[in-house]
Design an enzyme around this catalytic site. Sequence first.
Site, PDB file in Angstrom:
ATOM      1  N   LYS A   1       0.801  -1.233   0.000  1.00  0.00           N
ATOM      2  CA  LYS A   1       0.000   0.000   0.000  1.00  0.00           C
ATOM      3  C   LYS A   1       0.836   1.287   0.000  1.00  0.00           C
ATOM      4  O   LYS A   1       0.436   2.288  -0.575  1.00  0.00           O
ATOM      5  CB  LYS A   1      -0.944   0.015   1.206  1.00  0.00           C
ATOM      6  CG  LYS A   1      -2.077  -0.987   1.101  1.00  0.00           C
ATOM      7  CD  LYS A   1      -2.981  -0.819   2.304  1.00  0.00           C
ATOM      8  CE  LYS A   1      -4.148  -1.748   2.292  1.00  0.00           C
ATOM      9  NZ  LYS A   1      -5.122  -1.400   3.340  1.00  0.00           N
TER      10      LYS A   1
ATOM     11  N   ASP B   1     -10.416   3.634   1.824  1.00  0.00           N
ATOM     12  CA  ASP B   1     -10.735   3.292   3.216  1.00  0.00           C
ATOM     13  C   ASP B   1     -11.531   4.402   3.905  1.00  0.00           C
ATOM     14  O   ASP B   1     -12.421   4.137   4.717  1.00  0.00           O
ATOM     15  CB  ASP B   1      -9.463   3.006   4.020  1.00  0.00           C
ATOM     16  CG  ASP B   1      -8.954   1.583   3.788  1.00  0.00           C
ATOM     17  OD1 ASP B   1      -9.755   0.720   3.379  1.00  0.00           O
ATOM     18  OD2 ASP B   1      -7.753   1.349   4.018  1.00  0.00           O
TER      19      ASP B   1
HETATM   20  P1  NAP Z   1      -0.932  -0.825  11.299  1.00  0.00           P
HETATM   21  O1  NAP Z   1      -0.631   0.236  10.304  1.00  0.00           O
HETATM   22  O2  NAP Z   1       0.059  -1.922  11.525  1.00  0.00           O
HETATM   23  O3  NAP Z   1      -1.214  -0.090  12.728  1.00  0.00           O
HETATM   24  C1  NAP Z   1      -1.432  -0.844  13.880  1.00  0.00           C
HETATM   25  C2  NAP Z   1      -1.850   0.073  15.023  1.00  0.00           C
HETATM   26  O4  NAP Z   1      -2.120  -0.753  16.189  1.00  0.00           O
HETATM   27  C3  NAP Z   1      -0.766   1.059  15.455  1.00  0.00           C
HETATM   28  O5  NAP Z   1      -1.364   2.241  15.928  1.00  0.00           O
HETATM   29  C4  NAP Z   1      -0.084   0.304  16.597  1.00  0.00           C
HETATM   30  O6  NAP Z   1       0.562   1.154  17.525  1.00  0.00           O
HETATM   31  C5  NAP Z   1      -1.277  -0.331  17.262  1.00  0.00           C
HETATM   32  N1  NAP Z   1      -0.871  -1.496  18.053  1.00  0.00           N
HETATM   33  C6  NAP Z   1      -0.545  -2.723  17.588  1.00  0.00           C
HETATM   34  N2  NAP Z   1      -0.216  -3.542  18.632  1.00  0.00           N
HETATM   35  C7  NAP Z   1      -0.326  -2.784  19.753  1.00  0.00           C
HETATM   36  C8  NAP Z   1      -0.108  -3.052  21.141  1.00  0.00           C
HETATM   37  N3  NAP Z   1       0.295  -4.267  21.570  1.00  0.00           N
HETATM   38  N4  NAP Z   1      -0.335  -2.062  22.033  1.00  0.00           N
HETATM   39  C9  NAP Z   1      -0.764  -0.831  21.611  1.00  0.00           C
HETATM   40  N5  NAP Z   1      -0.977  -0.512  20.310  1.00  0.00           N
HETATM   41  C10 NAP Z   1      -0.757  -1.486  19.394  1.00  0.00           C
HETATM   42  O7  NAP Z   1      -2.305  -1.571  10.968  1.00  0.00           O
HETATM   43  P2  NAP Z   1      -3.592  -0.972  10.209  1.00  0.00           P
HETATM   44  O8  NAP Z   1      -3.501  -1.287   8.778  1.00  0.00           O
HETATM   45  O9  NAP Z   1      -3.756   0.440  10.634  1.00  0.00           O
HETATM   46  O10 NAP Z   1      -4.758  -1.917  10.814  1.00  0.00           O
HETATM   47  C11 NAP Z   1      -5.161  -1.810  12.173  1.00  0.00           C
HETATM   48  C12 NAP Z   1      -6.363  -2.741  12.409  1.00  0.00           C
HETATM   49  O11 NAP Z   1      -7.466  -2.309  11.607  1.00  0.00           O
HETATM   50  C13 NAP Z   1      -6.121  -4.201  12.006  1.00  0.00           C
HETATM   51  O12 NAP Z   1      -6.789  -5.012  12.936  1.00  0.00           O
HETATM   52  C14 NAP Z   1      -6.806  -4.327  10.643  1.00  0.00           C
HETATM   53  O13 NAP Z   1      -7.264  -5.639  10.373  1.00  0.00           O
HETATM   54  C15 NAP Z   1      -7.988  -3.381  10.840  1.00  0.00           C
HETATM   55  N6  NAP Z   1      -8.473  -2.795   9.575  1.00  0.00           N
HETATM   56  C16 NAP Z   1      -9.797  -2.905   9.288  1.00  0.00           C
HETATM   57  C17 NAP Z   1     -10.290  -2.345   8.128  1.00  0.00           C
HETATM   58  C18 NAP Z   1     -11.747  -2.486   7.801  1.00  0.00           C
HETATM   59  O14 NAP Z   1     -12.117  -2.209   6.656  1.00  0.00           O
HETATM   60  N7  NAP Z   1     -12.588  -2.873   8.738  1.00  0.00           N
HETATM   61  C19 NAP Z   1      -9.436  -1.635   7.256  1.00  0.00           C
HETATM   62  C20 NAP Z   1      -8.083  -1.525   7.589  1.00  0.00           C
HETATM   63  C21 NAP Z   1      -7.607  -2.114   8.762  1.00  0.00           C
HETATM   64  P3  NAP Z   1       2.113   1.561  17.290  1.00  0.00           P
HETATM   65  O15 NAP Z   1       2.111   2.671  16.285  1.00  0.00           O
HETATM   66  O16 NAP Z   1       2.568   1.953  18.629  1.00  0.00           O
HETATM   67  O17 NAP Z   1       2.811   0.313  16.773  1.00  0.00           O
END
Ligand code: NAP
Length: 287
Positions: A71, A108
């Site tokens: 992405k 998104d």
């Molecule tokens: P990403 O870019 O990897 O970001 C992950 C986020 O989660 C960051 O803010 C990270 O904090 C935080 N995080 C992860 N582990 C953590 C922990 N142990 N303690 C505290 N914070 C933690 O992922 P993303 O693409 O944004 O996706 C995030 C979630 O949204 C996923 O579950 C994904 O499946 C879901 N999602 C859903 C949709 C939908 O259409 N429904 C679309 C996109 C994503 P740090 O910055 O501190 O690492």
Amino acid sequence: MRITGTTRLAGIMGWPVTHSRSPLLHGFWLDETGIDGAYLPLPVRPQHIEQALRSLPILGFRGCNLTIPHKRAALSVVDRVEPLARRIGAINTIVIGPDGSIEGRNTDAFGFCENMLDMVPDWNPRAGPAVILGAGGAARAIVAALAGAGVAEIRIVNRTLDRAVSLAHDLSTPKVTISISSWDEVGTALRDAGLLVNATSLGMAGEPALVLDLSSLPPATPVVDIVYVPLETDLLAAARRRGHPVVDGLGMLLHQGRPGFEAWFGAPVRVTSKLRDAILATLAPAQ
Ligand code: NAP
């Protein structure tokens, strides 16, 4: 599905790509609309993303979706990046122009807004500050969506401060104030909030739980969790018990596919309960 000499082609590039629900989603809409089209999983290794994207117009593809890990990398490959995708810093939809040019978009934010309209149509963006947990790719799209919808104040709560700072830097506008809180300050951030969104991966199957005290959140404030495996996260269950309107992550996932389908196959599509049930059935075993 029957492939003919005139079948329109699209797909999804990812590595791995087997987990993606997008082929099912677009396959559902292709069946429903009866369009002569096909949507294929395209396993593309990170080092091949430029060649793969450049091949799309040569092979006659209308476009594709992008998932992990492409992405961000695609931003420097495509010919044009839609301004919203540039601000978010990620492309999830590619549209090939009539001249063979490659345009990158991000759907998104659209998916998030459309799902809010579906699930909490009475929600007022001016009701109060929005609290967003997370500062990753999804959080950036949601912040852009909320700023576009007229939310005047957004509070980011994130573990890694630098990531929140860069989000605030890239997505602030004269009309929206973005502040940053640590997890220790989350209770204060929730106090007068008009919306709470979990955009971290906490609470997702295989990830640590999201443990949050909701007692300071005003009772009528909607709670959104974009995690969709499981669909009913601990956060949503806790919010439901307290009487908050709740929004799960499936609708955003489905709505974000609509602009791509419409651009590639030329027909509008809807998110119906039949579609929701069809995709839900594929999520169930992992819950
Ligand atoms: P990403 O870019 O990897 O970001 C992950 C986020 O989660 C960051 O803010 C990270 O904090 C935080 N995080 C992860 N582990 C953590 C922990 N142990 N303690 C505290 N914070 C933690 O992922 P993303 O693409 O944004 O996706 C995030 C979630 O949204 C996923 O579950 C994904 O499946 C879901 N999602 C859903 C949709 C939908 O259409 N429904 C679309 C996109 C994503 P740090 O910055 O501190 O690492």
